[in-house]
Write a protein that holds these residues in place. Structure first.
Motif, PDB file in Angstrom:
ATOM      1  N   LEU A  52     -43.602  -1.134  24.926  1.00  0.00           N
ATOM      2  CA  LEU A  52     -44.224  -2.264  24.234  1.00  0.00           C
ATOM      3  C   LEU A  52     -44.180  -2.056  22.719  1.00  0.00           C
ATOM      4  O   LEU A  52     -43.852  -2.978  21.963  1.00  0.00           O
ATOM      5  CB  LEU A  52     -45.677  -2.426  24.684  1.00  0.00           C
ATOM      6  CG  LEU A  52     -45.928  -2.874  26.123  1.00  0.00           C
ATOM      7  CD1 LEU A  52     -47.425  -2.898  26.409  1.00  0.00           C
ATOM      8  CD2 LEU A  52     -45.319  -4.241  26.400  1.00  0.00           C
ATOM      9  N   ALA A  53     -44.518  -0.848  22.263  1.00  0.00           N
ATOM     10  CA  ALA A  53     -44.519  -0.568  20.827  1.00  0.00           C
ATOM     11  C   ALA A  53     -43.123  -0.689  20.243  1.00  0.00           C
ATOM     12  O   ALA A  53     -42.944  -1.180  19.122  1.00  0.00           O
ATOM     13  CB  ALA A  53     -45.093   0.819  20.571  1.00  0.00           C
ATOM     14  N   ALA A  97     -46.284 -10.308  20.916  1.00  0.00           N
ATOM     15  CA  ALA A  97     -45.516  -9.531  19.931  1.00  0.00           C
ATOM     16  C   ALA A  97     -46.435  -8.895  18.897  1.00  0.00           C
ATOM     17  O   ALA A  97     -45.959  -8.236  17.972  1.00  0.00           O
ATOM     18  CB  ALA A  97     -44.489 -10.432  19.237  1.00  0.00           C
ATOM     19  N   GLU A  98     -47.731  -9.084  19.043  1.00  0.00           N
ATOM     20  CA  GLU A  98     -48.694  -8.579  18.070  1.00  0.00           C
ATOM     21  C   GLU A  98     -49.216  -7.201  18.483  1.00  0.00           C
ATOM     22  O   GLU A  98     -49.280  -6.879  19.675  1.00  0.00           O
ATOM     23  CB  GLU A  98     -49.860  -9.558  17.943  1.00  0.00           C
ATOM     24  CG  GLU A  98     -49.452 -10.934  17.428  1.00  0.00           C
ATOM     25  CD  GLU A  98     -50.597 -11.928  17.470  1.00  0.00           C
ATOM     26  OE1 GLU A  98     -51.674 -11.563  17.988  1.00  0.00           O
ATOM     27  OE2 GLU A  98     -50.413 -13.064  16.980  1.00  0.00           O
ATOM     28  N   PRO A  99     -49.618  -6.376  17.520  1.00  0.00           N
ATOM     29  CA  PRO A  99     -50.191  -5.062  17.851  1.00  0.00           C
ATOM     30  C   PRO A  99     -51.558  -5.199  18.495  1.00  0.00           C
ATOM     31  O   PRO A  99     -52.243  -6.208  18.325  1.00  0.00           O
ATOM     32  CB  PRO A  99     -50.283  -4.366  16.485  1.00  0.00           C
ATOM     33  CG  PRO A  99     -50.384  -5.494  15.494  1.00  0.00           C
ATOM     34  CD  PRO A  99     -49.540  -6.605  16.067  1.00  0.00           C
ATOM     35  N   THR A 100     -51.949  -4.175  19.257  1.00  0.00           N
ATOM     36  CA  THR A 100     -53.259  -4.119  19.884  1.00  0.00           C
ATOM     37  C   THR A 100     -53.884  -2.756  19.604  1.00  0.00           C
ATOM     38  O   THR A 100     -53.261  -1.889  18.999  1.00  0.00           O
ATOM     39  CB  THR A 100     -53.157  -4.326  21.412  1.00  0.00           C
ATOM     40  OG1 THR A 100     -52.487  -3.172  21.986  1.00  0.00           O
ATOM     41  CG2 THR A 100     -52.387  -5.582  21.768  1.00  0.00           C
ATOM     42  N   THR A 101     -55.101  -2.575  20.081  1.00  0.00           N
ATOM     43  CA  THR A 101     -55.784  -1.301  19.858  1.00  0.00           C
ATOM     44  C   THR A 101     -55.030  -0.144  20.493  1.00  0.00           C
ATOM     45  O   THR A 101     -54.857   0.926  19.891  1.00  0.00           O
ATOM     46  CB  THR A 101     -57.213  -1.359  20.426  1.00  0.00           C
ATOM     47  OG1 THR A 101     -57.937  -2.409  19.779  1.00  0.00           O
ATOM     48  CG2 THR A 101     -57.945  -0.044  20.189  1.00  0.00           C
ATOM     49  N   LEU A 102     -54.554  -0.320  21.726  1.00  0.00           N
ATOM     50  CA  LEU A 102     -53.849   0.749  22.417  1.00  0.00           C
ATOM     51  C   LEU A 102     -52.366   0.799  22.072  1.00  0.00           C
ATOM     52  O   LEU A 102     -51.721   1.828  22.282  1.00  0.00           O
ATOM     53  CB  LEU A 102     -54.017   0.597  23.939  1.00  0.00           C
ATOM     54  CG  LEU A 102     -55.439   0.764  24.484  1.00  0.00           C
ATOM     55  CD1 LEU A 102     -55.437   0.658  26.004  1.00  0.00           C
ATOM     56  CD2 LEU A 102     -56.028   2.104  24.052  1.00  0.00           C
ATOM     57  N   VAL A 103     -51.839  -0.296  21.566  1.00  0.00           N
ATOM     58  CA  VAL A 103     -50.424  -0.334  21.158  1.00  0.00           C
ATOM     59  C   VAL A 103     -50.350  -0.864  19.726  1.00  0.00           C
ATOM     60  O   VAL A 103     -49.907  -1.989  19.480  1.00  0.00           O
ATOM     61  CB  VAL A 103     -49.579  -1.204  22.111  1.00  0.00           C
ATOM     62  CG1 VAL A 103     -48.084  -1.062  21.788  1.00  0.00           C
ATOM     63  CG2 VAL A 103     -49.817  -0.822  23.570  1.00  0.00           C
ATOM     64  N   PRO A 104     -50.788  -0.052  18.761  1.00  0.00           N
ATOM     65  CA  PRO A 104     -50.676  -0.468  17.359  1.00  0.00           C
ATOM     66  C   PRO A 104     -49.233  -0.387  16.894  1.00  0.00           C
ATOM     67  O   PRO A 104     -48.382   0.184  17.569  1.00  0.00           O
ATOM     68  CB  PRO A 104     -51.557   0.555  16.626  1.00  0.00           C
ATOM     69  CG  PRO A 104     -51.457   1.786  17.470  1.00  0.00           C
ATOM     70  CD  PRO A 104     -51.373   1.300  18.894  1.00  0.00           C
ATOM     71  N   GLY A 122     -40.624  -7.347  16.592  1.00  0.00           N
ATOM     72  CA  GLY A 122     -40.981  -8.751  16.756  1.00  0.00           C
ATOM     73  C   GLY A 122     -40.660  -9.349  18.101  1.00  0.00           C
ATOM     74  O   GLY A 122     -40.690 -10.582  18.258  1.00  0.00           O
ATOM     75  N   LEU A 123     -40.356  -8.510  19.099  1.00  0.00           N
ATOM     76  CA  LEU A 123     -40.013  -9.011  20.430  1.00  0.00           C
ATOM     77  C   LEU A 123     -41.245  -8.980  21.338  1.00  0.00           C
ATOM     78  O   LEU A 123     -41.911  -7.945  21.445  1.00  0.00           O
ATOM     79  CB  LEU A 123     -38.898  -8.162  21.046  1.00  0.00           C
ATOM     80  CG  LEU A 123     -37.546  -8.253  20.340  1.00  0.00           C
ATOM     81  CD1 LEU A 123     -36.576  -7.226  20.914  1.00  0.00           C
ATOM     82  CD2 LEU A 123     -36.969  -9.662  20.467  1.00  0.00           C
ATOM     83  N   PRO A 124     -41.557 -10.087  22.019  1.00  0.00           N
ATOM     84  CA  PRO A 124     -42.753 -10.135  22.861  1.00  0.00           C
ATOM     85  C   PRO A 124     -42.556  -9.388  24.177  1.00  0.00           C
ATOM     86  O   PRO A 124     -41.496  -9.437  24.799  1.00  0.00           O
ATOM     87  CB  PRO A 124     -42.960 -11.632  23.113  1.00  0.00           C
ATOM     88  CG  PRO A 124     -41.612 -12.239  22.929  1.00  0.00           C
ATOM     89  CD  PRO A 124     -40.888 -11.391  21.918  1.00  0.00           C
ATOM     90  N   ARG A 133     -36.140 -13.036  18.811  1.00  0.00           N
ATOM     91  CA  ARG A 133     -37.274 -12.799  17.910  1.00  0.00           C
ATOM     92  C   ARG A 133     -37.570 -14.025  17.053  1.00  0.00           C
ATOM     93  O   ARG A 133     -38.733 -14.463  16.949  1.00  0.00           O
ATOM     94  CB  ARG A 133     -36.950 -11.599  17.015  1.00  0.00           C
ATOM     95  CG  ARG A 133     -37.979 -11.301  15.931  1.00  0.00           C
ATOM     96  CD  ARG A 133     -37.364 -10.434  14.843  1.00  0.00           C
ATOM     97  NE  ARG A 133     -36.238 -11.128  14.189  1.00  0.00           N
ATOM     98  CZ  ARG A 133     -35.302 -10.509  13.482  1.00  0.00           C
ATOM     99  NH1 ARG A 133     -35.320  -9.192  13.355  1.00  0.00           N
ATOM    100  NH2 ARG A 133     -34.338 -11.206  12.905  1.00  0.00           N
ATOM    101  N   ASP A 134     -36.532 -14.602  16.452  1.00  0.00           N
ATOM    102  CA  ASP A 134     -36.740 -15.721  15.539  1.00  0.00           C
ATOM    103  C   ASP A 134     -37.218 -16.964  16.284  1.00  0.00           C
ATOM    104  O   ASP A 134     -38.057 -17.715  15.776  1.00  0.00           O
ATOM    105  CB  ASP A 134     -35.441 -16.025  14.784  1.00  0.00           C
ATOM    106  CG  ASP A 134     -35.022 -14.876  13.875  1.00  0.00           C
ATOM    107  OD1 ASP A 134     -35.882 -14.016  13.569  1.00  0.00           O
ATOM    108  OD2 ASP A 134     -33.832 -14.832  13.498  1.00  0.00           O
TER     109      ASP A 134
END
Length: 294
Positions: free
Chosen positions: A196-197, A123-130, A203-205, A105-106
């Motif tokens: 994914l969520a 590693a960022e949220p999306t519309t389908l995976v907030p 913080g893991l991609p 993560r780091d």
């Protein structure tokens, strides 16, 4: 690529409209990717009625996209992809050195250009995976302090497979991660979004992968045509291993039976066929998929 398995894949989508469609603009992500372990030998996409305009272009994830438009009245649309592909062994992750998941993560946060797809973006949220507090908490049992990244992610895959029931009638394409967590059932798309969520919450991609999986008919029965379906799984990233593909639906890492079609941040990035129409009224959609080993 070494030795490989060869497959023929047929994927047909058919729309029937209650009233004429006067205009249709569509995007088709139906061309399998060329990868170090996967070679696309041939691919054709047939469209009926014949489109008035058509061109190919990659999207931001380098998936191949067929753009086409129909500008005459029609009450049916049929898109049929047929391809031949060879799939070899993916790089093995088993012999990679120990790496605590927190260090993964780091490192991704500190070195944002580690890979062509930029793992930090995955590693960022999306519309389908907030961001989901429920998913973050669910992952804690696997992501214990100091645990090896590969061991932790594999354990998360095992737990999703054990705790969630495959039920095609339980969800729709709009079912949220929190709903899946509550009802503990769904399909491969739901389990991929959940995984994914879980990972992104810490913080893991990880990215969403769509494609096809060779399924075996019951013993003594012939392989049927058109009864398979598109499949979805997850690729998670570590600097030491690169992208490793986990299938929580079937509780295994991807192997030669997995044919990669497209990938992105979530299902919205890899929808096989989507577009906009004028007219049409009510519509019926039918999809058939066949994966045929050579």
């Amino acid at each position: 690529m070494g030795t490989a398995e060869r497959y023929t894949v047929e994927h047909e989508t058919r729309y029937v409209y209650a009233a004429p469609v006067s205009q249709s603009w569509q995007l088709a992500r139906l061309t399998p990717r060329n990868l170090p372990w996967q070679k696309l030998l041939s691919c054709s996409i047939q469209i009926d009625p014949p489109p008035d305009e058509r061109h190919e272009a990659p999207d931001s994830f380098d998936n191949s996209v067929t753009h086409f438009g129909l500008h005459g009245a029609h009450r049916m649309l049929r898109v049929r992809m047929q391809c031949s592909v060879e799939v070899g062994d993916r790089p093995s992750a088993e012999d990679t050195p120990f790496a605590a998941w927190e260090r993964v993560r780091d490192t991704v946060r500190e070195q944002t250009q580690l890979d062509g797809l930029v793992p930090a973006r995955m590693a960022e949220p999306t519309t389908l995976v907030p961001l989901s507090e429920g998913a973050r908490i669910y992952a804690l049992e696997s992501l214990t302090p100091g645990r090896d990244w590969l061991e932790a992610v594999t354990d998360l895959m095992h737990r999703i497979h054990a705790h969630f029931e495959f039920d095609p009638g339980a969800t729709t394409v709009s079912t949220s991660v929190d709903e899946v967590l509550h009802q503990r059932r769904g399909v491969c798309q739901d389990f991929a979004h959940l995984m994914l969520a879980c990972l992104r919450g810490h913080g893991l991609p990880a990215r969403y992968v769509s494609g096809y999986l060779l399924t075996d008919p019951p013993e003594g029965q012939p392989r049927l045509m058109g009864v398979d379906a598109s499949h979805a799984w997850v690729a998670a990233y570590s600097p030491a291993t690169g992208w490793v593909e986990f299938d929580p639906t079937n509780n295994q890492l991807a192997d030669r039976r997995y044919i990669t079609l497209a990938w992105g941040a979530d299902f919205a990035d890899v929808v096989p066929l989507r577009g906009v129409i004028l007219g049409g009224g009510a519509q019926e959609m039918d999809v058939s998929v066949s994966v045929i080993p050579a």
